[in-house]
Structures are given as C-alpha cells and as structure tokens.
Design a protein around this motif. Structure first.
Motif, mmCIF file in Angstrom:
data_model
loop_
_atom_site.group_PDB
_atom_site.id
_atom_site.type_symbol
_atom_site.label_atom_id
_atom_site.label_comp_id
_atom_site.label_asym_id
_atom_site.label_seq_id
_atom_site.Cartn_x
_atom_site.Cartn_y
_atom_site.Cartn_z
ATOM 1 N N TYR A 67 0.831 -1.209 0.000
ATOM 2 C CA TYR A 67 0.000 0.000 0.000
ATOM 3 C C TYR A 67 0.865 1.257 0.000
ATOM 4 O O TYR A 67 0.551 2.241 -0.676
ATOM 5 C CB TYR A 67 -0.918 -0.002 1.214
ATOM 6 C CG TYR A 67 -1.786 1.233 1.320
ATOM 7 C CD1 TYR A 67 -2.913 1.388 0.514
ATOM 8 C CD2 TYR A 67 -1.459 2.258 2.205
ATOM 9 C CE1 TYR A 67 -3.692 2.518 0.588
ATOM 10 C CE2 TYR A 67 -2.234 3.399 2.290
ATOM 11 C CZ TYR A 67 -3.359 3.517 1.485
ATOM 12 O OH TYR A 67 -4.132 4.659 1.560
ATOM 13 N N SER A 95 0.690 3.984 -2.829
ATOM 14 C CA SER A 95 0.329 5.370 -2.506
ATOM 15 C C SER A 95 1.373 6.341 -3.009
ATOM 16 O O SER A 95 1.049 7.403 -3.551
ATOM 17 C CB SER A 95 0.157 5.531 -0.994
ATOM 18 O OG SER A 95 -0.894 4.731 -0.511
ATOM 19 N N LYS A 98 0.643 9.173 -5.704
ATOM 20 C CA LYS A 98 0.830 10.587 -5.387
ATOM 21 C C LYS A 98 1.737 11.244 -6.411
ATOM 22 O O LYS A 98 1.483 12.359 -6.877
ATOM 23 C CB LYS A 98 1.426 10.727 -3.989
ATOM 24 C CG LYS A 98 1.527 12.163 -3.514
ATOM 25 C CD LYS A 98 2.014 12.213 -2.078
ATOM 26 C CE LYS A 98 2.093 13.652 -1.591
ATOM 27 N NZ LYS A 98 2.583 13.722 -0.189
#
Length: 486
Positions: free
Chosen positions: A127, A131, A135
C-alpha cells in the motif's frame, strides 16, 4: 546344529538437540540381535516406537551367521547398529508422529500468529509503494493539467521557451528590477534585441496558478496604450513566468514618493499620468471586449514608459464581469490597504466603483506626493484623505499640492483633479462618478461636479456599523483599524 544362548551387552548413548532426542545403540558383546527401543515422555506417555534392524541376509558373513530351524537369528560379530536418527525422522511404520503434542501445538501457534503478521506487513508495504506511486503520478498529472489549461486558454501563440528566458536574464541579481506579491521581476534581452521584463512566480508567493492564469488570459486579450503589453508566458512544472514589454521608467511610486525623481514630475507630467490611468480604467470597465475589475490599482502597479506615459499592470487579482453585472462578492479579500474601497474591505462587495475609489486615492497621492497610509496603531497625524477634504472644504485646496511644484501649475486643473478625487473616495459607492464622466471632465468637457461628502472610510459611521473593529484617533476624528474577514 545346536547353539548357546548368547549374553548380549548393548552400549546406549543419548543426546538432545533443540526439540529432538538422539541415541545410538552399539553391541559391545554377544550377537547382533534386533533391538526395539520404547522411549517415554516426561509425563509417562509413550512416544513412537523405533528400532535398529540388521539385515542378516546381506550384512552378516556366512561363517558368522547364527541359524536355528533354517532361520538366521543373529550374527557373531560386533556389528554396530547404524545410529538412530532424530525422533522426527526415525519413525517406525506403525507410529503416527515423533513430535510431542506440546511441540506440535507450539509450532502450530507460532505459525498461526506469524502468518497474519507477515500478511499484514506485506499489505502495508504494498500500500505504501502504491500510494507513493499514485501521489507522484497525481502530481505529474496536476502539473500537466495546469500547463495544458493555461495553454488552451490563450488563443495566440504566446509561449516562450524557458531556456531562452534563462539566457536573456540569467535570473541574475544585477538584472533584477524589483519584487512584488507575484515574485521577482528581471530585465532581459533576447536574441531579437527587444528588452523584456520577466515576472517569475515565487514559490513563496501568496499568488498561484489561478492568479497566473488570470493575468495571462486577461492581458493577452486586452489591448490599450495605457495597459502594459504581455509579450508571452512560460509554464513548466517548477516555473511560471510572465514576459512583458520593458518600461524604462519603472513604476509611478518611485517618482511620486522618491526624493531623487520627485523633482522631475512637473504638473503637466502628473496631469498626463492621471488622464492616462483614467483612460485605461475606462477601457477596462466599459470599452474592452471584457468587463474587468482590477481590484489592486495602486501607484506601484502603474508603470511608466520612456515618455512617462502610464500603463496599468498586474492583473493577477482582476475579476471579469458580465455585460449587465453590477456587483460581485468574495470571502477572500485581497488587495492593498489604503487603496481598498470600504465596502470591499469590510463586506467583500466589489464593482467598478471599487476601482474608482482606488483611482481617487491615487490622484490625491499624485497631486500631493504623499502616501495614503493605512493606520494600524495610535497616530496623531491627519489621514491624507481627511486632510484633502478638509482643505477643499475650507477653500484652501492649493495647500494640499506638492510644494516641489512651487505653484507652477494651472489652479483650475489642480482644483478639478482634487475635486474629482474627493468624489471618487466617497463612502457611498453609488455617489462615486462613472469612469466615462471622469475622463470627460479631465478632457475639459462641461461636466457638473457635485459637492463631495466627507470620506467616512475612517469616520465614525464605520465604527457605528462595526463595533468589533478597533479604533484609533487622528486629529479630531475617530478612524477604524480594519480587519478583513476570512
């Protein structure tokens, strides 16, 4: 054939390794017979059976075999049994397991606990990586959208290459012209020889993409001799740059408030500057394809060319109006104290009359060469706007004019400019004149100028309507210290 029952001696050695018990059985004397070991647990329970089985058929020489009833039952030699392996591997065919129940339970518990932890850790790591990648991708997409949005908003080809701008300016300290709310301004000279002024958005600037796009779109579509000309722009992921025509005399504030240049401003130059600013505002409000409210008209945003002609600049805070729109509202009050109309500073209402108020303040500064300072703490000096109205009301208007002019000016023109400025700074926006009437009056047309009301922007009226505002004293009037709402 008869035989004698042997006396067997077996040497048994045991050892322990982790959760395993090991043992060796060696025949010291007697016949090498099959040996079966029956170990027991500490709690009395029996463990798995195990044994040492010797293959007499192949492992014992013929002359050493012990035979009875045709069956080999032993071997006359001290053949050593192979060492027994750990209980986990030396299981007899009839045993279920050689591990104790407690060891099996402990291993099962460890396995049940460690597997979820390992799975959770793996999920968290995945994760985190996902992420971070998302981003980074979102930032790249956002930058691309900003660039594309700005480029698509401008119809003409006004894009500058970043390397060309760097070459023209080097962003060097010696080429720096000044710094404002947008960022730093540099002088540059591209290969075509035309001098340019480069505004570079600072990373610490309060303005951002919205203001940058606003200025590019507006100035690119507006054309007037009293508006600064946009030559182009440059947008990169880490750079946002505006390229303007270079105006050699910089901004108006350096002339009217600077001691060295103030003497070069005779009345004719000051009057031409006032008229030029008025014409530029008239174009924005009424004559341009777009109805524009500048919202930040002040002396530092008026640039002067080599002939001292004024050009309105900095449209980052400007607002577009519809053809029939009269007023707009905002919760984000941005501008410069001292030039902001009272209705905008207090309530967020803005209109063309907001710019007209700023124009009135600007005219009074040009005539007197004094700043309209925004009072933030106790002062005993009279505010510029109040002093202008008091002297006009007392028929002492000429006492307000800059002494460096040494009375070398036409009295009627100076009086008319001050009269117009006092009409522009009235507290009631509805009482302020339109820009078309102001330009007509400045051009000498017959226009009836009403008697101006005293400026209540710093007066008791605002204090009565806004009890939460702090007050300070100036001369014999109460003025307010304004705090814009969020």
């Amino acid at each position: 054939m008869s035989y004698t029952t042997p006396v067997n001696f077996i040497d048994l050695n045991t050892s322990h390794n982790g959760n395993q018990d090991l043992y060796n059985a060696n025949v010291v004397a007697g016949y090498n017979l099959p040996v079966t070991m029956v170990p027991q647990g500490s709690n009395g329970s029996r463990c798995a059976l195990t044994g040492c089985v010797f293959d007499y058929e192949y492992g014992c020489p013929d002359d050493h075999r012990v035979i009875t009833n045709g069956t080999i039952i032993g071997c006359r030699s001290s053949v050593v049994c192979e060492p027994f392996q750990s209980l986990s591997t030396s299981l007899s065919p009839n045993s279920a397991t050689s591990l104790s129940k407690s060891d099996a339970k402990r291993k099962r518990t460890i396995l049940l606990v460690s597997l979820p932890i390992l799975a959770a850790t793996s999920i968290m790591l995945l994760y985190g990586v996902w992420s971070s990648m998302r981003k980074r991708k979102a930032t790249q997409i956002s930058n691309c959208l900003e660039v594309c949005e700005i480029k698509n908003a401008v119809l003409d080809s006004l894009q500058f290459d970043l390397n060309a701008i760097r070459t023209a300016t080097n962003f060097a300290a010696e080429n720096k012209l000044g710094e404002g709310g947008f960022g730093e301004v540099y002088k540059g000279k591209p290969e075509n020889g035309q001098e340019i002024a480069v505004k570079r958005l600072s990373k610490n600037s309060g303005q951002g993409v919205a203001e940058f796009k606003n200025e590019v779109v507006l100035v690119a579509k507006l054309r007037h001799k009293n508006l600064v000309k946009l030559l182009g722009f440059c947008v990169a992921p880490e750079e946002k740059i505006l390229v303007y025509e270079f105006l050699s005399n910089s901004s108006l504030d350096k002339f009217i408030f600077g001691q060295t240049k103030q003497a070069s401003l005779n009345w004719q130059i000051r009057c031409n500057i006032i008229v030029g600013i008025a014409r530029g505002l008239l174009y924005l409000h009424e004559d341009s394809p777009l109805k524009v409210i500048h919202r930040d008209l002040k002396s530092s945003n008026i640039l002067l060319d080599e002939h001292m002609n004024p050009k309105i600049s900095d449209f980052g805070l400007a607002k577009l109006f519809g053809v029939d729109q009269i007023q707009g509202d905002t919760k984000r009050i941005i501008g410069t104290y001292g030039y902001m109309a009272p209705e905008y500073a207090i309530t967020g209402h803005y209109s063309v009359k907001s710019d007209i108020y700023s124009f009135g303040v600007l005219v009074l500064e040009i005539v007197s060469s004094q700043r309209n300072r925004f009072c933030k703490q106790l002062q005993l000096e009279e505010a510029l706007l109040h002093r202008a109205w008091r002297l006009w009301n007392d028929n002492k208007t000429l006492d307000f004019v800059d002494t460096k002019l040494q009375n070398d000016f036409p009295i009627d023109e100076v009086t008319k400019c001050i009269h117009i400025a006092l009409l522009c700074i009235q507290d009631d926006a509805a009482l302020r004149p339109r820009m078309s009437s102001i330009v007509a009056a400045l051009n000498g047309q017959a226009v009836c100028l009403p008697t101006p009301k005293p400026p209540n922007y710093f007066g008791a009226k605002i204090l009565e309507d806004n009890d939460s505002l702090g007050s300070v004293y100036t001369r014999n009037k109460t003025i307010t210290n304004l705090h814009p709402r969020d």
